[in-house]
Enzyme design. Structure first.
Site, PDB file in Angstrom:
ATOM      1  CB  CYS A  33      36.404  35.446  50.144  1.00  0.00           C
ATOM      2  SG  CYS A  33      35.762  34.403  51.464  1.00  0.00           S
TER       3      CYS A  33
ATOM      4  NE  ARG B 164      31.333  32.982  55.159  1.00  0.00           N
ATOM      5  CZ  ARG B 164      30.722  32.471  56.209  1.00  0.00           C
ATOM      6  NH1 ARG B 164      29.386  32.419  56.228  1.00  0.00           N
ATOM      7  NH2 ARG B 164      31.397  32.018  57.245  1.00  0.00           N
TER       8      ARG B 164
ATOM      9  CG  ASN C 183      40.029  37.392  49.481  1.00  0.00           C
ATOM     10  OD1 ASN C 183      39.840  36.236  49.838  1.00  0.00           O
ATOM     11  ND2 ASN C 183      40.883  37.713  48.521  1.00  0.00           N
ATOM     12  N   GLY C 184      40.367  36.662  52.867  1.00  0.00           N
ATOM     13  CA  GLY C 184      41.607  36.168  53.461  1.00  0.00           C
ATOM     14  C   GLY C 184      41.365  35.456  54.764  1.00  0.00           C
ATOM     15  CD  GLU C 185      42.145  30.873  56.251  1.00  0.00           C
ATOM     16  OE1 GLU C 185      41.832  30.250  57.288  1.00  0.00           O
ATOM     17  OE2 GLU C 185      42.786  30.361  55.318  1.00  0.00           O
TER      18      GLU C 185
ATOM     19  CG  ASP D 101      38.958  35.136  59.900  1.00  0.00           C
ATOM     20  OD1 ASP D 101      37.771  35.012  59.518  1.00  0.00           O
ATOM     21  OD2 ASP D 101      39.928  34.865  59.178  1.00  0.00           O
TER      22      ASP D 101
END
Length: 276
Positions: free
Chosen positions: A2, A48, A74-76, A98
């Site tokens: 992302c 995305r 952006n990330g997890e 998430d």
């Protein structure tokens, strides 16, 4: 992976072009949101790469009630399921992402929610209710986040090319060339582009919508262990537990998971744990 981008500006800037410059980071979907704040234009954009909840419900920006809060991410967040059940059991969700958990957690806790996150992330939150824009980077800076500010104008993005697409001048910081040629990178949080900086790991930037001023502060600091009673064997066993747990958390995905093999120890250790 992302990509995120955005600005708060007194002059016109091309938000869609900023997102388009990050297409390689997020080819699955894109989105943007603009709003007037005082005498300035605010804009958030997102490219995305779909990993969790591949449906359109995961498209960003995501919004709180009444669009007073807008978020790009952006990330997890690896512990998002635990956070959802622990803190947000009463919240109706529209996706399995998430990102939506992070948004709901911020609505409930404000910036204090960052302490609860286990993950790698770069986040921008436009909170008109609280009169601020927040830029946040994860604890050790896994996800990149660059910004440029001149007066009340703030431009940010996952890559410097997004800032340039948003009208930031590509002026070479010649005073940093020597360090770049010596170290093969620019030390600290500076870059080779004049005025462009990295947001430091474990820090957040808070931009006041009323004044146009921003402050950068640390939101996380590592704790240094002082316990010298550990044996080598105990430390070895604990290291194995931590790597196994970190690997398990990163397997949460709605798409296939792979591993890049460099031939070094780190990727080989990860591959070994993935086999189990």
């Amino acid at each position: 992976m992302c990509g995120i981008a955005g600005f708060i500006s007194t002059t016109p800037r091309d938000g869609p072009a900023m997102v388009a410059s990050l297409h390689h980071r997020g080819p699955d979907a894109s989105g943007g949101f603009g709003a007037r704040v005082a005498d300035r234009q605010a804009w958030l954009g997102h490219a995305r790469l779909s990993i969790i909840d591949l449906s359109a419900a995961g498209t960003q920006p995501m919004f709180g009630a009444g669009e007073d809060i807008a978020l790009v991410f952006n990330g997890e967040i690896y512990n998002y399921r635990e956070l959802r059940s622990r803190f947000l059991a009463d919240v109706p969700f529209h996706s399995g992402t998430d990102t939506e958990v992070l948004l709901a957690l911020y609505e409930r806790m404000g910036p204090a929610c960052l302490e609860q996150l286990n993950g790698d992330f770069a986040v921008a939150i436009l909170d008109r209710r609280a009169g601020r824009l927040l830029l946040v980077r994860d604890r050790i800076g896994v996800k990149p986040l660059y910004y440029w500010q001149a007066g009340a104008d703030l431009v940010f993005g996952s890559e410097i090319k997004a800032l340039l697409a948003g009208g930031v001048p590509a002026a070479l910081a010649t005073e940093r060339l020597q360090a770049y040629f010596v170290y093969k990178y620019v030390p600290g949080n500076d870059t080779l582009f004049r005025g462009v900086q990295r947001l430091p790991p474990g820090h957040l930037l808070e931009y006041d919508l009323a004044s146009g001023c921003s402050t950068v502060r640390r939101w996380w600091q590592p704790r240094i262990a002082t316990d010298d009673s550990w044996t080598y064997e105990a430390a070895q066993a604990r290291a194995v537990e931590l790597v196994a747990d970190a690997t398990r958390l990163r397997l949460v995905s709605d798409v296939p998971v792979g591993n890049f093999l460099s031939g070094g120890l780190d990727s080989s250790i990860i591959a070994s744990f993935l086999r189990e």
